[in-house]
Design an enzyme around this catalytic site. Structure first.
Site, mmCIF file in Angstrom:
data_model
loop_
_atom_site.group_PDB
_atom_site.id
_atom_site.type_symbol
_atom_site.label_atom_id
_atom_site.label_comp_id
_atom_site.label_asym_id
_atom_site.label_seq_id
_atom_site.Cartn_x
_atom_site.Cartn_y
_atom_site.Cartn_z
ATOM 1 C CE1 TYR A 41 -10.784 -2.252 -6.594
ATOM 2 C CE2 TYR A 41 -10.927 -4.476 -7.459
ATOM 3 C CZ TYR A 41 -11.361 -3.509 -6.584
ATOM 4 O OH TYR A 41 -12.362 -3.780 -5.697
ATOM 5 C CD GLU A 75 -28.737 18.368 -5.514
ATOM 6 O OE1 GLU A 75 -29.788 18.735 -4.961
ATOM 7 O OE2 GLU A 75 -27.996 19.124 -6.169
ATOM 8 C CE LYS A 84 -4.636 4.044 -6.377
ATOM 9 N NZ LYS A 84 -5.202 2.726 -6.218
ATOM 10 C CD GLU A 98 -6.895 2.090 -9.023
ATOM 11 O OE1 GLU A 98 -5.757 1.658 -8.718
ATOM 12 O OE2 GLU A 98 -7.815 2.226 -8.195
ATOM 13 C CG HIS A 120 -29.346 22.438 -5.032
ATOM 14 N ND1 HIS A 120 -29.435 21.532 -6.062
ATOM 15 C CD2 HIS A 120 -29.465 23.678 -5.580
ATOM 16 C CE1 HIS A 120 -29.609 22.183 -7.200
ATOM 17 N NE2 HIS A 120 -29.634 23.483 -6.931
ATOM 18 C CB CYS A 139 -0.931 -0.010 1.210
ATOM 19 S SG CYS A 139 -1.829 1.523 1.411
ATOM 20 C CB CYS A 170 -3.175 2.493 -1.693
ATOM 21 S SG CYS A 170 -3.522 0.780 -1.334
HETATM 22 P P1 NDP Z 1 -7.841 -7.909 -10.862
HETATM 23 O O1 NDP Z 1 -8.117 -9.283 -10.434
HETATM 24 O O2 NDP Z 1 -8.726 -6.787 -10.440
HETATM 25 O O3 NDP Z 1 -7.738 -7.856 -12.449
HETATM 26 C C1 NDP Z 1 -6.893 -8.695 -13.168
HETATM 27 C C2 NDP Z 1 -7.185 -8.478 -14.627
HETATM 28 O O4 NDP Z 1 -6.231 -9.185 -15.401
HETATM 29 C C3 NDP Z 1 -8.561 -8.992 -15.050
HETATM 30 O O5 NDP Z 1 -9.066 -8.142 -16.042
HETATM 31 C C4 NDP Z 1 -8.232 -10.372 -15.610
HETATM 32 O O6 NDP Z 1 -9.168 -10.809 -16.557
HETATM 33 C C5 NDP Z 1 -6.914 -10.085 -16.295
HETATM 34 N N1 NDP Z 1 -6.053 -11.240 -16.465
HETATM 35 C C6 NDP Z 1 -5.710 -12.181 -15.567
HETATM 36 N N2 NDP Z 1 -4.847 -13.063 -16.089
HETATM 37 C C7 NDP Z 1 -4.635 -12.670 -17.371
HETATM 38 C C8 NDP Z 1 -3.844 -13.173 -18.440
HETATM 39 N N3 NDP Z 1 -3.108 -14.256 -18.303
HETATM 40 N N4 NDP Z 1 -3.873 -12.502 -19.614
HETATM 41 C C9 NDP Z 1 -4.628 -11.399 -19.775
HETATM 42 N N5 NDP Z 1 -5.392 -10.873 -18.804
HETATM 43 C C10 NDP Z 1 -5.398 -11.501 -17.613
HETATM 44 O O7 NDP Z 1 -6.326 -7.671 -10.387
HETATM 45 P P2 NDP Z 1 -5.446 -6.380 -10.253
HETATM 46 O O8 NDP Z 1 -4.078 -6.854 -10.510
HETATM 47 O O9 NDP Z 1 -5.981 -5.250 -11.061
HETATM 48 O O10 NDP Z 1 -5.623 -6.009 -8.720
HETATM 49 C C11 NDP Z 1 -5.361 -6.993 -7.718
HETATM 50 C C12 NDP Z 1 -6.118 -6.682 -6.463
HETATM 51 O O11 NDP Z 1 -5.521 -5.546 -5.830
HETATM 52 C C13 NDP Z 1 -7.561 -6.299 -6.669
HETATM 53 O O12 NDP Z 1 -8.398 -7.406 -6.695
HETATM 54 C C14 NDP Z 1 -7.840 -5.418 -5.495
HETATM 55 O O13 NDP Z 1 -8.252 -6.214 -4.418
HETATM 56 C C15 NDP Z 1 -6.502 -4.790 -5.173
HETATM 57 N N6 NDP Z 1 -6.449 -3.409 -5.660
HETATM 58 C C16 NDP Z 1 -7.320 -2.490 -5.167
HETATM 59 C C17 NDP Z 1 -7.291 -1.196 -5.590
HETATM 60 C C18 NDP Z 1 -8.253 -0.224 -5.053
HETATM 61 O O14 NDP Z 1 -8.896 -0.500 -4.043
HETATM 62 N N7 NDP Z 1 -8.439 0.944 -5.674
HETATM 63 C C19 NDP Z 1 -6.326 -0.740 -6.585
HETATM 64 C C20 NDP Z 1 -5.474 -1.788 -7.056
HETATM 65 C C21 NDP Z 1 -5.539 -3.056 -6.596
HETATM 66 P P3 NDP Z 1 -10.514 -11.587 -16.119
HETATM 67 O O15 NDP Z 1 -11.420 -10.561 -15.529
HETATM 68 O O16 NDP Z 1 -10.989 -12.163 -17.406
HETATM 69 O O17 NDP Z 1 -10.088 -12.625 -15.112
#
Ligand code: NDP
Length: 453
Positions: free
Chosen positions: A183, A447, A49, A187, A442, A41, A46
């Site tokens: 996510y 709202e 970022k 982002e 407002h 984080c 976080c």
């Molecule tokens: P996510 O699980 O959110 O997303 C992973 C993405 O990668 C999905 O779109 C997935 O597709 C795709 N993917 C997975 N494997 C492959 C592959 N081999 N080839 C191509 N695409 C692939 O993970 P993140 O890494 O974005 O984030 C991890 C975690 O970190 C989140 O779940 C969250 O808990 C936390 N996080 C929270 C944030 C916040 O609160 N603002 C910010 C950043 C991270 P598919 O959907 O088809 O599986």
């Protein structure tokens, strides 16, 4: 051998919170960390970022400023300066967390720990070419080692960045391919775009943000495209070649994309490598540590919190789990974390924030005839003088005759701040009429949540 009441493995958000809380109750605590104190984080997630989000968001103001009468010759965001300032802030926070540990009376033990017996941890670190080792004993051990980013299994994957690498750059290239639709992908694609970088996002599914309310993710998709991000749905990277700065990314749609960098934002996994958990019999499923509601593993004195349990991988959840563990074990205040209503946000441009069930989940859980959907989609006043077609979307998911609110979702400016407050009311069981009986403030975006018909 040094002996502790509690050894905490990992100095991220969860481990720090647990260690300090346990020490406050008088426990002798040793915290083992092989990397920088602060964890994902603070050091590579976080915090840096969100600082980049703030920096990149100025581009949105530049676009519309002239409609508000602002005049300037040239405005641009210098990513090099931004990255340097973000790193300085991360360094400050890293030192702050070290100081806070020391003030709390927690011993910081530098190095990577691994189990050598159910109650002993061998901590190893390198100083130059010299390997140093120390073995410590803990009456209880808390595993809070977090997770790490995964790369896809394709030729040349090692040439791409993972999210950690983004924050180590001195400058960004002119063109970046972002792989993933979750996510981190959304982002960082928006951050790069805001910084004037040409962004191509490859998403293997047919929408962004799988698992989010589909209307919200569709609206985000439209906004990101409108903002100039090239998003290829149902498209996967198949190989990567070249050298850093000059890469060729091949896709399964027969494209070759030349770019300066490829970011893999393809999910994260628990960081179990080298812990030697199997030798002490801690049960895992896949690569996550299995815990009960008290964060206890199958071995009585070994506990786990945060991303290593792969439950809800969010900082506030890890902190709450760490504190609940310490309160229960050392503070004589048994407690555990309720994971049922956790708000989350995606700091994309525009932001998405959400709490409770999506429309799809609500219909599946309660049946279509028991669920009412209220929505408002409009252009916010902040964009009314400009030509941009930026909309926000607010959505309430309501269930049953009592009209209990079971989901609240938003895409638009300050969505995360708004949903944080809405989640208090929803956690208390607010109904649609509670929202309706609340006087509107407002003119605001939020709202609309109390005036929906
Ligand atoms: P996510 O699980 O959110 O997303 C992973 C993405 O990668 C999905 O779109 C997935 O597709 C795709 N993917 C997975 N494997 C492959 C592959 N081999 N080839 C191509 N695409 C692939 O993970 P993140 O890494 O974005 O984030 C991890 C975690 O970190 C989140 O779940 C969250 O808990 C936390 N996080 C929270 C944030 C916040 O609160 N603002 C910010 C950043 C991270 P598919 O959907 O088809 O599986």
């Amino acid at each position: 051998m040094n002996s502790f009441d509690l050894i905490v493995l990992g100095g991220g958000s969860g481990g720090l919170a647990a260690a300090k809380r346990a020490a406050k109750y008088g426990a002798r605590v040793g915290l083992v960390e092989g990397d920088r104190v602060g964890g994902t984080c603070v050091i590579r997630g976080c915090v840096p970022k969100k600082l980049l989000v703030y920096g990149a968001s100025y581009s949105q103001y530049f676009k519309i400023a002239s409609d508000f009468g602002v005049e300037w010759k040239e405005a641009r965001i210098d990513a090099q300066v931004l990255l340097k300032n973000v790193r300085n802030e991360v360094n400050r926070l890293n030192q702050l967390h070290i100081d806070l540990l020391s003030r709390a009376g927690v011993d910081l033990i530098r190095g990577w720990g691994r189990f050598t017996s159910p109650n002993t941890i061998l901590v190893e670190r390198k100083e130059g070419n010299v390997k140093k080792q120390i073995e410590i004993h803990g009456e209880r051990i808390l595993v809070a080692v977090g997770g790490h980013a995964r790369r896809p299994d394709i030729p040349g994957a090692e040439l791409g960045w993972i999210s950690d690498d983004v924050f180590l750059q001195e400058q960004f290239p002119k063109k970046v391919v972002v792989v993933g639709g979750g996510y981190i992908a959304c982002e960082l694609a928006c951050i790069f775009n805001g910084l004037g970088i040409n962004v191509i996002q490859l998403v293997r599914g047919n929408s962004l943000l799988r698992g989010f309310d589909s209307e919200l993710s569709a609206s985000l998709y439209e906004s990101m495209i409108r903002d100039g991000i090239e998003i290829h749905l149902c498209c996967q990277i198949s190989s990567l070649e070249g050298e850093i700065g000059h890469l060729k990314a091949a896709t399964n749609c027969d494209q070759i994309i030349n770019c300066g960098a490829v970011l893999f934002a393809t999910g994260r996994s628990p960081l179990l490598n080298g812990l030697n958990l199997e030798s002490v019999g801690v049960k895992c499923s896949g690569d996550k540590v299995l815990v009960d509601i008290n964060q206890s593993t199958n071995i009585k004195h070994i506990y786990a919190i945060g991303d290593v349990t792969d439950n809800i991988n969010l900082t506030p959840v890890a902190i709450a789990e760490g504190r609940a563990f310490a309160d229960s074990i050392y503070g004589n205040k048994p407690s555990h974390v309720d994971h049922s209503l956790v708000a989350s946000a995606v700091f994309s441009q525009p932001e998405i924030a959400t709490v409770g069930l999506t429309e799809e989940q609500a219909v599946k859980t309660y049946g279509e005839k028991n669920v009412c959907i209220y929505r408002a989609r409009f252009r916010p006043m902040s964009k009314s003088l400009s030509k941009t077609d930026q909309h926000c979307l607010l959505k309430l998911i309501v269930e049953g005759v009592n009209q209990r609110i079971i989901g609240c979702h938003m895409l638009g400016e300050n969505a995360a701040e708004i949903i944080q407050m809405a989640s208090i009311a929803i956690g208390m069981g607010a109904t649609k009429s509670d929202f309706d009986n609340t006087m509107a403030l407002h003119p605001t975006i939020s709202e609309e949540f109390v005036t929906m018909i």
